[in-house]
Design a protein around this motif. Sequence first.
Motif, PDB file in Angstrom:
ATOM      1  N   LEU A  12      -8.952  -2.376  -2.168  1.00  0.00           N
ATOM      2  CA  LEU A  12      -7.792  -1.536  -1.933  1.00  0.00           C
ATOM      3  C   LEU A  12      -6.826  -1.712  -2.905  1.00  0.00           C
ATOM      4  CD1 LEU A  12      -7.882  -1.766   2.122  1.00  0.00           C
ATOM      5  CD2 LEU A  12      -7.951   0.366   0.711  1.00  0.00           C
ATOM      6  N   ALA A  13      -6.572  -2.801  -3.315  1.00  0.00           N
ATOM      7  CA  ALA A  13      -5.271  -3.169  -4.288  1.00  0.00           C
ATOM      8  C   ALA A  13      -5.866  -2.410  -5.564  1.00  0.00           C
ATOM      9  CB  ALA A  13      -5.278  -4.563  -4.518  1.00  0.00           C
ATOM     10  N   SER A  14      -6.982  -2.535  -5.920  1.00  0.00           N
ATOM     11  CA  SER A  14      -7.250  -1.834  -7.180  1.00  0.00           C
ATOM     12  C   SER A  14      -7.364  -0.546  -7.247  1.00  0.00           C
ATOM     13  CB  SER A  14      -8.629  -2.554  -7.825  1.00  0.00           C
ATOM     14  OG  SER A  14      -9.654  -1.981  -6.908  1.00  0.00           O
TER      15      SER A  14
ATOM     16  N   LEU B 278     -16.213   1.197   2.458  1.00  0.00           N
ATOM     17  CA  LEU B 278     -14.901   1.114   3.579  1.00  0.00           C
ATOM     18  C   LEU B 278     -13.570   0.922   2.869  1.00  0.00           C
ATOM     19  CD1 LEU B 278     -16.475  -1.613   5.990  1.00  0.00           C
ATOM     20  CD2 LEU B 278     -16.144   0.924   6.367  1.00  0.00           C
TER      21      LEU B 278
ATOM     22  N   VAL C 217     -12.994  -4.820 -11.230  1.00  0.00           N
ATOM     23  CA  VAL C 217     -12.791  -5.364  -9.983  1.00  0.00           C
ATOM     24  C   VAL C 217     -14.164  -5.408  -9.191  1.00  0.00           C
ATOM     25  CG1 VAL C 217     -11.767  -5.374  -7.675  1.00  0.00           C
ATOM     26  CG2 VAL C 217     -10.442  -4.739  -9.815  1.00  0.00           C
TER      27      VAL C 217
ATOM     28  N   ARG D  11     -14.579  11.151   7.671  1.00  0.00           N
ATOM     29  CA  ARG D  11     -14.154  10.011   7.081  1.00  0.00           C
ATOM     30  C   ARG D  11     -13.486   9.398   8.364  1.00  0.00           C
ATOM     31  NH1 ARG D  11      -9.214   8.098   4.093  1.00  0.00           N
ATOM     32  NH2 ARG D  11      -8.071   9.761   4.822  1.00  0.00           N
TER      33      ARG D  11
ATOM     34  N   GLY E 250      -8.080 -10.329  -7.239  1.00  0.00           N
ATOM     35  CA  GLY E 250      -8.940  -9.452  -7.920  1.00  0.00           C
ATOM     36  C   GLY E 250      -8.375  -8.780  -9.436  1.00  0.00           C
ATOM     37  N   MET E 251      -7.051  -9.170  -9.297  1.00  0.00           N
ATOM     38  CA  MET E 251      -6.292  -8.503 -10.531  1.00  0.00           C
ATOM     39  C   MET E 251      -6.501  -9.246 -11.859  1.00  0.00           C
ATOM     40  SD  MET E 251      -4.619  -5.758  -9.223  1.00  0.00           S
ATOM     41  CE  MET E 251      -6.150  -5.477  -8.538  1.00  0.00           C
TER      42      MET E 251
ATOM     43  N   HIS F 156       0.565   8.032  -0.536  1.00  0.00           N
ATOM     44  CA  HIS F 156       0.908   9.244  -1.019  1.00  0.00           C
ATOM     45  C   HIS F 156       0.089  10.332  -0.184  1.00  0.00           C
ATOM     46  CE1 HIS F 156      -3.250   8.450  -2.229  1.00  0.00           C
ATOM     47  NE2 HIS F 156      -2.897   7.502  -2.739  1.00  0.00           N
TER      48      HIS F 156
ATOM     49  N   PHE G 276       0.795  -1.242   0.011  1.00  0.00           N
ATOM     50  CA  PHE G 276      -0.151   0.021   0.094  1.00  0.00           C
ATOM     51  C   PHE G 276       0.912   1.217  -0.089  1.00  0.00           C
ATOM     52  CE2 PHE G 276      -2.523  -3.110   1.763  1.00  0.00           C
ATOM     53  CZ  PHE G 276      -3.884  -3.049   1.016  1.00  0.00           C
ATOM     54  N   ARG G 277       1.291   1.550  -1.228  1.00  0.00           N
ATOM     55  CA  ARG G 277       2.107   2.852  -1.432  1.00  0.00           C
ATOM     56  C   ARG G 277       1.058   4.226  -0.608  1.00  0.00           C
ATOM     57  NH1 ARG G 277       2.070   3.251  -6.554  1.00  0.00           N
ATOM     58  NH2 ARG G 277       1.390   1.257  -6.886  1.00  0.00           N
TER      59      ARG G 277
ATOM     60  N   GLN H 257      -5.232   1.317  -5.527  1.00  0.00           N
ATOM     61  CA  GLN H 257      -3.905   1.625  -5.484  1.00  0.00           C
ATOM     62  C   GLN H 257      -3.581   1.721  -7.128  1.00  0.00           C
ATOM     63  OE1 GLN H 257      -3.055   1.307  -2.137  1.00  0.00           O
ATOM     64  NE2 GLN H 257      -1.781   2.917  -3.063  1.00  0.00           N
ATOM     65  N   GLU H 258      -4.198   1.212  -7.971  1.00  0.00           N
ATOM     66  CA  GLU H 258      -3.737   1.178  -9.358  1.00  0.00           C
ATOM     67  C   GLU H 258      -4.186   2.311 -10.324  1.00  0.00           C
ATOM     68  OE1 GLU H 258      -2.051  -1.721 -11.021  1.00  0.00           O
ATOM     69  OE2 GLU H 258      -1.760  -2.128  -8.926  1.00  0.00           O
TER      70      GLU H 258
ATOM     71  N   VAL I 111     -10.030  -5.843   0.985  1.00  0.00           N
ATOM     72  CA  VAL I 111      -8.594  -5.894   0.255  1.00  0.00           C
ATOM     73  C   VAL I 111      -8.472  -5.824  -1.115  1.00  0.00           C
ATOM     74  CG1 VAL I 111      -6.613  -7.188   0.485  1.00  0.00           C
ATOM     75  CG2 VAL I 111      -8.024  -6.852   2.721  1.00  0.00           C
ATOM     76  N   ILE I 112      -9.393  -6.553  -1.840  1.00  0.00           N
ATOM     77  CA  ILE I 112      -9.061  -6.507  -3.345  1.00  0.00           C
ATOM     78  C   ILE I 112      -9.578  -5.202  -3.727  1.00  0.00           C
ATOM     79  CG2 ILE I 112     -10.330  -7.539  -5.490  1.00  0.00           C
ATOM     80  CD1 ILE I 112     -10.626 -10.035  -3.946  1.00  0.00           C
TER      81      ILE I 112
ATOM     82  N   LEU J  69     -12.921   4.731   1.930  1.00  0.00           N
ATOM     83  CA  LEU J  69     -12.948   5.247   3.134  1.00  0.00           C
ATOM     84  C   LEU J  69     -11.289   5.227   3.568  1.00  0.00           C
ATOM     85  CD1 LEU J  69     -16.008   5.045   5.466  1.00  0.00           C
ATOM     86  CD2 LEU J  69     -14.873   7.174   4.453  1.00  0.00           C
ATOM     87  N   LEU J  70     -10.789   3.772   3.385  1.00  0.00           N
ATOM     88  CA  LEU J  70      -9.492   3.456   3.801  1.00  0.00           C
ATOM     89  C   LEU J  70      -8.391   3.984   2.842  1.00  0.00           C
ATOM     90  CD1 LEU J  70      -9.619  -0.202   5.174  1.00  0.00           C
ATOM     91  CD2 LEU J  70      -8.676   1.928   6.499  1.00  0.00           C
ATOM     92  N   HIS J  71      -8.646   4.326   1.681  1.00  0.00           N
ATOM     93  CA  HIS J  71      -7.779   4.234   0.497  1.00  0.00           C
ATOM     94  C   HIS J  71      -6.619   5.396   0.952  1.00  0.00           C
ATOM     95  CE1 HIS J  71      -5.694   4.349  -3.125  1.00  0.00           C
ATOM     96  NE2 HIS J  71      -6.280   5.326  -3.498  1.00  0.00           N
ATOM     97  N   HIS J  72      -7.005   6.655   1.552  1.00  0.00           N
ATOM     98  CA  HIS J  72      -6.172   7.459   1.587  1.00  0.00           C
ATOM     99  C   HIS J  72      -5.661   7.617   3.177  1.00  0.00           C
ATOM    100  CE1 HIS J  72      -6.689   9.406  -2.119  1.00  0.00           C
ATOM    101  NE2 HIS J  72      -8.079   9.375  -1.798  1.00  0.00           N
ATOM    102  N   PRO J  73      -4.380   7.750   3.281  1.00  0.00           N
ATOM    103  CA  PRO J  73      -3.698   7.839   4.707  1.00  0.00           C
ATOM    104  C   PRO J  73      -4.740   8.755   5.641  1.00  0.00           C
ATOM    105  CG  PRO J  73      -2.162   8.724   3.213  1.00  0.00           C
ATOM    106  CD  PRO J  73      -3.574   8.749   2.376  1.00  0.00           C
TER     107      PRO J  73
ATOM    108  N   GLN K 121      -2.451   8.410 -10.009  1.00  0.00           N
ATOM    109  CA  GLN K 121      -2.535   9.800  -9.375  1.00  0.00           C
ATOM    110  C   GLN K 121      -2.908  10.978 -10.040  1.00  0.00           C
ATOM    111  OE1 GLN K 121      -3.084   8.790  -6.122  1.00  0.00           O
ATOM    112  NE2 GLN K 121      -3.693  10.889  -5.817  1.00  0.00           N
TER     113      GLN K 121
ATOM    114  N   LEU L 177     -14.980   5.670   9.758  1.00  0.00           N
ATOM    115  CA  LEU L 177     -14.081   4.270  10.229  1.00  0.00           C
ATOM    116  C   LEU L 177     -14.196   3.908  11.303  1.00  0.00           C
ATOM    117  CD1 LEU L 177     -11.059   5.431   7.904  1.00  0.00           C
ATOM    118  CD2 LEU L 177     -12.579   3.580   7.578  1.00  0.00           C
TER     119      LEU L 177
ATOM    120  N   ILE M 264      -4.574 -11.963  -1.597  1.00  0.00           N
ATOM    121  CA  ILE M 264      -6.136 -11.497  -2.033  1.00  0.00           C
ATOM    122  C   ILE M 264      -5.988 -10.641  -3.118  1.00  0.00           C
ATOM    123  CG2 ILE M 264      -8.172 -10.638  -0.884  1.00  0.00           C
ATOM    124  CD1 ILE M 264      -7.226 -11.773   1.781  1.00  0.00           C
ATOM    125  N   SER M 265      -4.974  -9.648  -2.985  1.00  0.00           N
ATOM    126  CA  SER M 265      -4.913  -8.398  -3.990  1.00  0.00           C
ATOM    127  C   SER M 265      -4.825  -9.089  -5.285  1.00  0.00           C
ATOM    128  CB  SER M 265      -4.054  -7.655  -3.706  1.00  0.00           C
ATOM    129  OG  SER M 265      -3.943  -7.125  -2.481  1.00  0.00           O
TER     130      SER M 265
END
Lengths: 354, 293
Positions: free
Chosen positions: B175-177, B90, B211, A23, A351-352, A7, A4-5, B179-180, B172-173, B93-97, B183, A27, A347-348
């Motif tokens: 979140l990974a997508s 969720l 996804v 947000r 879905g890819m 930014h 999880f990069r 990320q792709e 989790v799936i 909501l979780l994606h950004h720091p 930006q 959460l 898991i990631s």
Amino acid sequence: MRIFRTHTAVPDSESESIYQILRFLLLLFFGIAFALPFLWTVSTSLKPLSETTKMPPEWLPRTTIYKAEINGTQISRAEVSWTPPENRIDPTEQFPADVDIAWVRPHGSEVAYRAVPKKNLELQGRVIDFRWENYVGAVHAIPFWRYTKNTLWLCVLSVFGTLLSSALVAYGFSRIQWRGRDQLFLLVLATMMIPFPVIMIPLYSLFRGFGLIGTMVPLWLPTFFGNAFFIFLLRQFFRGIPDDLTDAARIDGCSEWRIFWNIICPLSHSALIVVAIFKFIETWNDFLAPFIFLTDQEDFTLALGLQFFQSQHGGTDWHYLMAASTLVTLPVILLFFFAQRRFIEGISMTGMKN
Amino acid sequence: MTKGDRHNLFLGLLFVSPWLIGFVVFMAYPIFASLYYSLCHYSVLADPVFIGTKNYTNLFQDSVFRKALTNTLIYAAMALPLNMLVALGLAVLLHHPIPGRGLFRTMFFLPSLVPLVAIAILWSWLLNTEYGLVNHLLSLVNVPPIDWLGSTQWSKVSMVLPTTWGVGGMIVIYLASLQEVPQHLYEAARLDGARFWRQFWHVTLPLISPVVYFNLIMTIITLLQVFIIPYIMTKGGPARSTLFYVQYIYDTAFRFLRMGYASAMAWILFLVIMLLTLIATWATAKRIYYSAD
């Protein structure tokens, strides 16, 4: 976790920071909602049975203690059983029929309960009381160790079978060029669409024909013939390995088997670990197949044993049920904390590329 | 075909032979056998007797079958949008720091690891009418106790909540997508004055649509095959309001030993899954965006 990069999102206005707070609150709300069932389970699992049905419920397991008077002697900090407990000394004196009896012993002790008229009890207070012995009780009642042994044995066989067969097949579908390969691979993917209920009856009658119902064989034997989902996962990974690495070996006269075993497998250990973890958890948690194929209580897996225990004690012994559920869940949760990154990566990957 | 081609064909087939054998024995044979059984009277104790399409015509007369099918569809119709929305919401909501991000992610993910048997047991305790946590929390906001598992209007909802608790894998799936998503697209959208909602609608959603589609199909397939949760929580009751499809197949096949009839039911289930998958594919086809690579 590295994948999880992060930014930096610079809030560029006031509404952005209001959004950030909103947000976080959302959460927090869902985080608590997702955590509560766990806390509730563990809390119930540590309570005395009488406390599990106390309303309003308390999160920290507690017991009420009393002062009691038996034959003129005062007992302080006594715990009370309102129904005759198994472990008791029957009263020497005969209480008149109209006297209500309770059973007491010093709190936290293992000695036998003694009878006392309810009117001789005086409320003293509430003390924190973690009943770890609920876990001992649950372990004996399930029986936990026997089923853990069965489940682990099944997991070892299934993980081994899945790793070996799925890696071989994935290699055949990714690192060797042959006619009809990609068409056949579509068939592999198509099998993922077949619901288990469609094939479970013929499988049952097939294994029954070989006298294998009531053994573990129907549960692990199919894992030695490749699993479509894991073949798919490993094929994706194998395809990402540069050809140069294997071409050089091929020119040197390496056999495909040695390329597979000495080059591809070591390079793919992270993907193989993901497959092993997933298969382990799938086997650990599986219910329907053991439910159909296992008949002898001695051979049950943990999931099946837990269901069996519930079918006999459901609706009453909530403290044992929660302790048992915690025990069955704990190994998977521990595995997660040890291999967190692999989990998320695996898991990631799922879905890819669809 | 050159000698090398033949050699490669032989090698390729050799490597995939475990799957080929497994496919024939544990997949192709059962599929054909199941089709055949569905046209038979078959108790597993004696050989199947061919009876034509009688099982299928009987199914349409069977009121319990209709009940199980409608129950399952109603249940899926409740759980599908809820689970999809919660998971995607969720994840976004979780994606950004944000402070505590790792902890939140773990919290959302952990329930998906709990064995379904344990999920069913602990939710029947959470939803206990008198002593359950859910009713207790509701009582704090003055909601009278709900008979979650014992009343026909709430029993199906009670089967939905445990599955919503387990959407962590989907999160989790997602979140990974997320990320792709490049930006610079967000930066461009922000320059154009797009706020959160429009960024989500015009940038995020199109880019993660494959996804979303994948999760949609997987959720449909899983929900239609729900078995353990109702089997443990209610055994199909009250008044068969939580008798779901796979439990009816299980009962028919292994309790009443009507394997032929159960096979016919399994095939109808397969058709229903296929049909819903096709509808979902068709409904989302125009909205799914596949990137060029």
